[in-house]
Design a protein around this motif. Sequence first.
Motif, mmCIF file in Angstrom:
data_model
loop_
_atom_site.group_PDB
_atom_site.id
_atom_site.type_symbol
_atom_site.label_atom_id
_atom_site.label_comp_id
_atom_site.label_asym_id
_atom_site.label_seq_id
_atom_site.Cartn_x
_atom_site.Cartn_y
_atom_site.Cartn_z
ATOM 1 N N ARG A 127 77.331 -64.403 -38.953
ATOM 2 C CA ARG A 127 77.892 -64.617 -40.204
ATOM 3 C C ARG A 127 78.080 -63.195 -40.775
ATOM 4 O O ARG A 127 77.215 -62.585 -41.003
ATOM 5 C CB ARG A 127 77.095 -65.318 -41.277
ATOM 6 N N VAL A 128 79.371 -62.592 -40.462
ATOM 7 C CA VAL A 128 79.799 -61.329 -40.688
ATOM 8 C C VAL A 128 80.220 -61.170 -42.149
ATOM 9 O O VAL A 128 80.945 -61.949 -42.549
ATOM 10 C CB VAL A 128 80.792 -60.916 -39.465
ATOM 11 N N ALA A 129 79.940 -60.076 -42.636
ATOM 12 C CA ALA A 129 80.568 -59.391 -43.727
ATOM 13 C C ALA A 129 81.444 -58.322 -43.631
ATOM 14 O O ALA A 129 80.607 -57.286 -43.020
ATOM 15 C CB ALA A 129 79.682 -59.392 -45.156
ATOM 16 N N ILE A 130 82.492 -57.818 -43.620
ATOM 17 C CA ILE A 130 83.021 -56.655 -43.580
ATOM 18 C C ILE A 130 83.029 -55.821 -44.939
ATOM 19 O O ILE A 130 83.184 -56.450 -45.809
ATOM 20 C CB ILE A 130 84.576 -56.926 -43.035
ATOM 21 N N VAL A 131 82.637 -54.519 -44.439
ATOM 22 C CA VAL A 131 82.444 -53.592 -45.709
ATOM 23 C C VAL A 131 83.068 -52.249 -45.374
ATOM 24 O O VAL A 131 83.044 -51.714 -44.243
ATOM 25 C CB VAL A 131 81.248 -53.387 -46.107
ATOM 26 N N ASP A 132 84.024 -51.662 -46.188
ATOM 27 C CA ASP A 132 84.723 -50.518 -46.010
ATOM 28 C C ASP A 132 85.038 -50.037 -47.468
ATOM 29 O O ASP A 132 84.814 -50.434 -48.606
ATOM 30 C CB ASP A 132 86.148 -50.694 -45.349
ATOM 31 N N ASP A 133 85.409 -48.570 -47.320
ATOM 32 C CA ASP A 133 85.575 -47.797 -48.552
ATOM 33 C C ASP A 133 86.920 -48.196 -49.420
ATOM 34 O O ASP A 133 86.766 -48.491 -50.438
ATOM 35 C CB ASP A 133 85.553 -46.258 -48.239
ATOM 36 N N PHE A 134 87.951 -48.216 -48.621
ATOM 37 C CA PHE A 134 89.242 -48.565 -49.133
ATOM 38 C C PHE A 134 89.903 -49.812 -48.438
ATOM 39 O O PHE A 134 90.049 -50.013 -47.317
ATOM 40 C CB PHE A 134 90.345 -47.465 -48.858
ATOM 41 N N LEU A 135 90.474 -50.558 -49.285
ATOM 42 C CA LEU A 135 91.636 -51.704 -48.920
ATOM 43 C C LEU A 135 92.811 -51.129 -49.280
ATOM 44 O O LEU A 135 93.237 -51.002 -50.604
ATOM 45 C CB LEU A 135 91.146 -53.035 -49.555
ATOM 46 N N ALA A 136 93.798 -50.955 -48.178
ATOM 47 C CA ALA A 136 95.239 -50.413 -48.567
ATOM 48 C C ALA A 136 96.027 -51.036 -47.851
ATOM 49 O O ALA A 136 96.579 -52.026 -48.144
ATOM 50 C CB ALA A 136 95.138 -48.632 -48.510
ATOM 51 N N ASN A 137 96.415 -50.409 -46.612
ATOM 52 C CA ASN A 137 97.340 -51.269 -45.580
ATOM 53 C C ASN A 137 96.536 -52.439 -45.256
ATOM 54 O O ASN A 137 97.091 -53.321 -44.538
ATOM 55 C CB ASN A 137 97.748 -50.211 -44.668
ATOM 56 N N GLY A 138 95.302 -52.384 -44.854
ATOM 57 C CA GLY A 138 94.381 -53.732 -44.581
ATOM 58 C C GLY A 138 94.630 -53.650 -43.059
ATOM 59 O O GLY A 138 93.800 -54.768 -42.507
ATOM 60 N N ARG A 139 95.060 -52.847 -42.240
ATOM 61 C CA ARG A 139 95.081 -52.867 -40.760
ATOM 62 C C ARG A 139 93.818 -52.883 -40.255
ATOM 63 O O ARG A 139 93.450 -53.555 -39.205
ATOM 64 C CB ARG A 139 96.094 -51.871 -40.244
ATOM 65 N N THR A 140 92.764 -51.966 -40.598
ATOM 66 C CA THR A 140 91.437 -51.837 -39.812
ATOM 67 C C THR A 140 90.742 -53.073 -40.295
ATOM 68 O O THR A 140 90.067 -53.595 -39.438
ATOM 69 C CB THR A 140 90.686 -50.650 -40.525
ATOM 70 N N ALA A 141 90.944 -53.486 -41.478
ATOM 71 C CA ALA A 141 90.134 -54.687 -41.693
ATOM 72 C C ALA A 141 90.460 -56.105 -41.231
ATOM 73 O O ALA A 141 89.467 -56.764 -40.673
ATOM 74 C CB ALA A 141 90.203 -55.308 -43.428
#
Length: 199
Positions: A127-141
Amino acid sequence: MNSTELAAAYGPLVRRIENEATVIGDRILRIDHFLNHRIEPAFILELGREMARRISASQPNIILTAEASGIAPALVVAQALNVPLVYAKKYSPEVESPFLSRIIPSPTKGGDIKLVLSQRYIATGARVAIVDDFLANGRTAVALVEMAREAGAQVMAAGFIVEKCFMPGRALIDALAVPVATLAQVERLEDGRAVMRQP
């Protein structure tokens, strides 16, 4: 939590962005001095604990991010939830086989970046939760969601410290049916300042 609660403005962060951010044009927002180049431990702990509180109902057992600027907030969230942190490598993308990879465009660096994740660390059924600093273009997420799912995991939530609402990232994550949590949402950048979405 419902979608409104997941995206409620976190006052201490909103105020710091309004008062301290460097804004370049209508796309670039820099808060490097406390979030991702120079990191203030007390503040990142505060932000990470708040994000952990927001995504805890999804009961993740792994936090997933991408190097490098996502690691600090993701580590605090993982610590608060007492689960492991796994990060996909960008800069020396050699990992133990078998591995999953995606090529993503990098607007900030120019060109493309290879994102690589060892399947050894994302088990089937995780059960994965993704966490990152910014949501902008969204491609990494999007790449992280796709790789986690390819490994057989469920993606329960995605949490971002700051969302640029004027960029397409949220729509891409919504299209993947992943709930999104954010602590601060930037409506637009204009006249050298960040216009924040208020509760």
